[in-house]
Write a protein that holds these residues in place. Structure first.
Motif, mmCIF file in Angstrom:
data_model
loop_
_atom_site.group_PDB
_atom_site.id
_atom_site.type_symbol
_atom_site.label_atom_id
_atom_site.label_comp_id
_atom_site.label_asym_id
_atom_site.label_seq_id
_atom_site.Cartn_x
_atom_site.Cartn_y
_atom_site.Cartn_z
ATOM 1 N N ALA A 57 -23.098 -7.271 7.433
ATOM 2 C CA ALA A 57 -23.092 -6.887 6.021
ATOM 3 C C ALA A 57 -21.984 -5.889 5.720
ATOM 4 C CB ALA A 57 -24.450 -6.299 5.642
ATOM 5 N N ALA A 58 -21.749 -4.962 6.626
ATOM 6 C CA ALA A 58 -20.725 -3.941 6.394
ATOM 7 C C ALA A 58 -19.330 -4.540 6.375
ATOM 8 C CB ALA A 58 -20.821 -2.857 7.462
ATOM 9 N N LEU A 59 -19.066 -5.468 7.276
ATOM 10 C CA LEU A 59 -17.722 -6.015 7.403
ATOM 11 C C LEU A 59 -17.332 -6.874 6.208
ATOM 12 C CD1 LEU A 59 -17.819 -6.850 11.205
ATOM 13 C CD2 LEU A 59 -16.386 -5.132 10.090
ATOM 14 N N GLU A 60 -18.311 -7.371 5.468
ATOM 15 C CA GLU A 60 -17.992 -8.180 4.286
ATOM 16 C C GLU A 60 -17.248 -7.366 3.234
ATOM 17 O OE1 GLU A 60 -21.620 -9.821 2.885
ATOM 18 O OE2 GLU A 60 -21.860 -11.237 4.545
ATOM 19 N N GLY A 61 -17.543 -6.072 3.152
ATOM 20 C CA GLY A 61 -16.899 -5.255 2.137
ATOM 21 C C GLY A 61 -15.831 -4.319 2.647
ATOM 22 N N THR A 62 -15.632 -4.289 3.958
ATOM 23 C CA THR A 62 -14.709 -3.316 4.535
ATOM 24 C C THR A 62 -13.262 -3.587 4.142
ATOM 25 O OG1 THR A 62 -16.182 -2.968 6.415
ATOM 26 C CG2 THR A 62 -13.896 -2.299 6.673
ATOM 27 N N ALA A 63 -12.809 -4.829 4.301
ATOM 28 C CA ALA A 63 -11.422 -5.157 3.963
ATOM 29 C C ALA A 63 -11.155 -4.947 2.484
ATOM 30 C CB ALA A 63 -11.113 -6.598 4.361
ATOM 31 N N THR A 64 -12.122 -5.322 1.635
ATOM 32 C CA THR A 64 -11.956 -5.117 0.194
ATOM 33 C C THR A 64 -11.824 -3.637 -0.130
ATOM 34 O OG1 THR A 64 -13.250 -7.106 -0.284
ATOM 35 C CG2 THR A 64 -13.013 -5.492 -2.055
ATOM 36 N N ALA A 65 -12.651 -2.813 0.508
ATOM 37 C CA ALA A 65 -12.627 -1.372 0.237
ATOM 38 C C ALA A 65 -11.304 -0.752 0.648
ATOM 39 C CB ALA A 65 -13.786 -0.689 0.969
ATOM 40 N N ILE A 66 -10.834 -1.055 1.845
ATOM 41 C CA ILE A 66 -9.613 -0.417 2.338
ATOM 42 C C ILE A 66 -8.399 -0.847 1.520
ATOM 43 C CG2 ILE A 66 -9.093 -2.165 4.104
ATOM 44 C CD1 ILE A 66 -8.217 0.087 5.945
ATOM 45 N N LEU A 67 -8.325 -2.128 1.131
ATOM 46 C CA LEU A 67 -7.174 -2.595 0.363
ATOM 47 C C LEU A 67 -7.215 -2.122 -1.085
ATOM 48 C CD1 LEU A 67 -6.901 -6.226 1.780
ATOM 49 C CD2 LEU A 67 -5.332 -4.323 2.189
ATOM 50 N N PHE A 68 -8.415 -2.107 -1.674
ATOM 51 C CA PHE A 68 -8.533 -1.653 -3.067
ATOM 52 C C PHE A 68 -8.143 -0.190 -3.199
ATOM 53 C CE2 PHE A 68 -10.959 0.496 -6.386
ATOM 54 C CZ PHE A 68 -10.564 -0.216 -7.503
ATOM 55 N N PHE A 69 -8.673 0.651 -2.332
ATOM 56 C CA PHE A 69 -8.380 2.073 -2.437
ATOM 57 C C PHE A 69 -6.955 2.390 -1.986
ATOM 58 C CE2 PHE A 69 -12.945 2.309 -2.822
ATOM 59 C CZ PHE A 69 -13.115 3.349 -3.728
ATOM 60 N N MET A 70 -6.405 1.588 -1.106
ATOM 61 C CA MET A 70 -5.000 1.755 -0.740
ATOM 62 C C MET A 70 -4.111 1.489 -1.951
ATOM 63 S SD MET A 70 -2.850 -0.284 2.197
ATOM 64 C CE MET A 70 -1.097 -0.003 2.425
ATOM 65 N N SER A 71 -4.411 0.423 -2.691
ATOM 66 C CA SER A 71 -3.610 0.069 -3.868
ATOM 67 C C SER A 71 -3.762 1.105 -4.975
ATOM 68 C CB SER A 71 -4.017 -1.314 -4.386
ATOM 69 O OG SER A 71 -3.849 -2.295 -3.394
ATOM 70 N N ALA A 72 -5.006 1.497 -5.269
ATOM 71 C CA ALA A 72 -5.254 2.453 -6.349
ATOM 72 C C ALA A 72 -4.611 3.798 -6.044
ATOM 73 C CB ALA A 72 -6.757 2.611 -6.565
ATOM 74 N N THR A 73 -4.709 4.239 -4.801
ATOM 75 C CA THR A 73 -4.117 5.529 -4.431
ATOM 76 C C THR A 73 -2.600 5.473 -4.493
ATOM 77 O OG1 THR A 73 -5.986 5.938 -2.956
ATOM 78 C CG2 THR A 73 -4.031 7.301 -2.644
ATOM 79 N N GLY A 74 -2.016 4.345 -4.109
ATOM 80 C CA GLY A 74 -0.565 4.220 -4.153
ATOM 81 C C GLY A 74 -0.012 4.434 -5.549
ATOM 82 N N ILE A 75 -0.717 3.935 -6.563
ATOM 83 C CA ILE A 75 -0.271 4.118 -7.944
ATOM 84 C C ILE A 75 -0.273 5.598 -8.313
ATOM 85 C CG2 ILE A 75 -0.818 3.613 -10.345
ATOM 86 C CD1 ILE A 75 -2.015 0.949 -9.371
#
Length: 256
Positions: A57-75
């Motif tokens: 269950a955790a791994l289903e959202g892990t990649a989404t979380a790391i990429l989403f917050f990486m993109s948002a923080t970059g802006i």
């Protein structure tokens, strides 16, 4: 490194030793962060899924979380780098990513694990590509193409080398210890950045009112209205979707 407007050294970029040390430090930090917790995520997938009851269950959202917050923080960091020191963004981001690795290693549930990787994503967005590109472009001047080529080449190399090394470390010591070592390596890699004389991008125009476009660049307004800018954005987006689709979807599917 003190930037003096209209000085000869300012026109020619940083000194030879300064700029190559800067390139080495930025490449080391970004390579460990991109090749470690991000690209090597698939090395953790089968182990965490098999050994932790909450792993699937955790791994289903892990990649989404790391990429989403990486993109948002970059802006957000892009605006910060223009107004403050890029050193703070790089060191702070590296320490956040290291802390995220250590927190994830201690997790025993779905929500904390995803939150820890979201924190890693914040660190990635703050410390890797966004602050490195303007710093290297400024330091190397007319040779910025060489610097950026070496920087991104190092990132690609780390993405090929670190996942099998991470998998071997997981087999040897377990996934929790592998995350501990990854966090420690990222934190240590950020130390040289605190010692280097990192140029302040803000000081380029601090002495006068000359617009940024006068130095050969584009203002935000002109970029947003330029078809060439949006074609670059579209091409980059498609390239990243293609790469990450294989990296996080196909590989994950085949490992099940």
């Amino acid at each position: 490194m003190i930037i003096r407007p209209n000085a000869k050294s300012d026109r020619q970029g940083a000194s030879f030793s300064d700029k190559w040390l800067l390139l080495s430090a930025l490449a080391a930090v970004a390579s460990l962060m991109i090749g470690g917790p991000l690209v090597s995520l698939n090395a953790y997938v089968p182990i965490v899924r098999a050994h932790e009851p909450w792993g699937a269950a955790a791994l289903e959202g892990t990649a989404t979380a790391i990429l989403f917050f990486m993109s948002a923080t970059g802006i957000a960091v892009g605006a910060i780098v223009d107004r403050s020191s890029a050193r703070h963004a790089i060191v702070g981001g590296a320490l956040l990513a290291a802390a995220g690795c250590w927190i994830a290693a201690a997790c025993n549930g779905v929500v904390p694990f995803i939150a820890a990787f979201a924190l890693i994503g914040v660190g990635l967005g703050a410390a890797t590509i966004v602050p490195s590109i303007p710093l290297l472009s400024h330091a190397f001047g007319e040779r910025r193409g060489l610097a950026l080529g070496l920087f991104f080449g190092t990132l690609a190399l780390s993405s090929a080398v670190l996942p099998p090394l991470t998998a071997a470390l997981i087999d040897l010591q377990g996934w929790r210890h592998a995350l501990h070592w990854t966090g420690a390596a990222i934190a240590l890699a950020s130390l040289p950045v605190t010692l280097l004389r990192v140029p302040s991008l803000r000081s380029e125009t601090a002495a006068g009112n000359e617009p940024r476009s006068a130095a050969g660049g584009m203002t935000v307004e002109s970029a947003l209205s330029s078809p060439r800018y949006w074609s670059v954005v579209a091409g980059t987006t498609l390239a990243l979707i293609s790469a990450q689709g294989v990296l996080f979807a196909v590989v994950n599917y085949l490992s099940q």
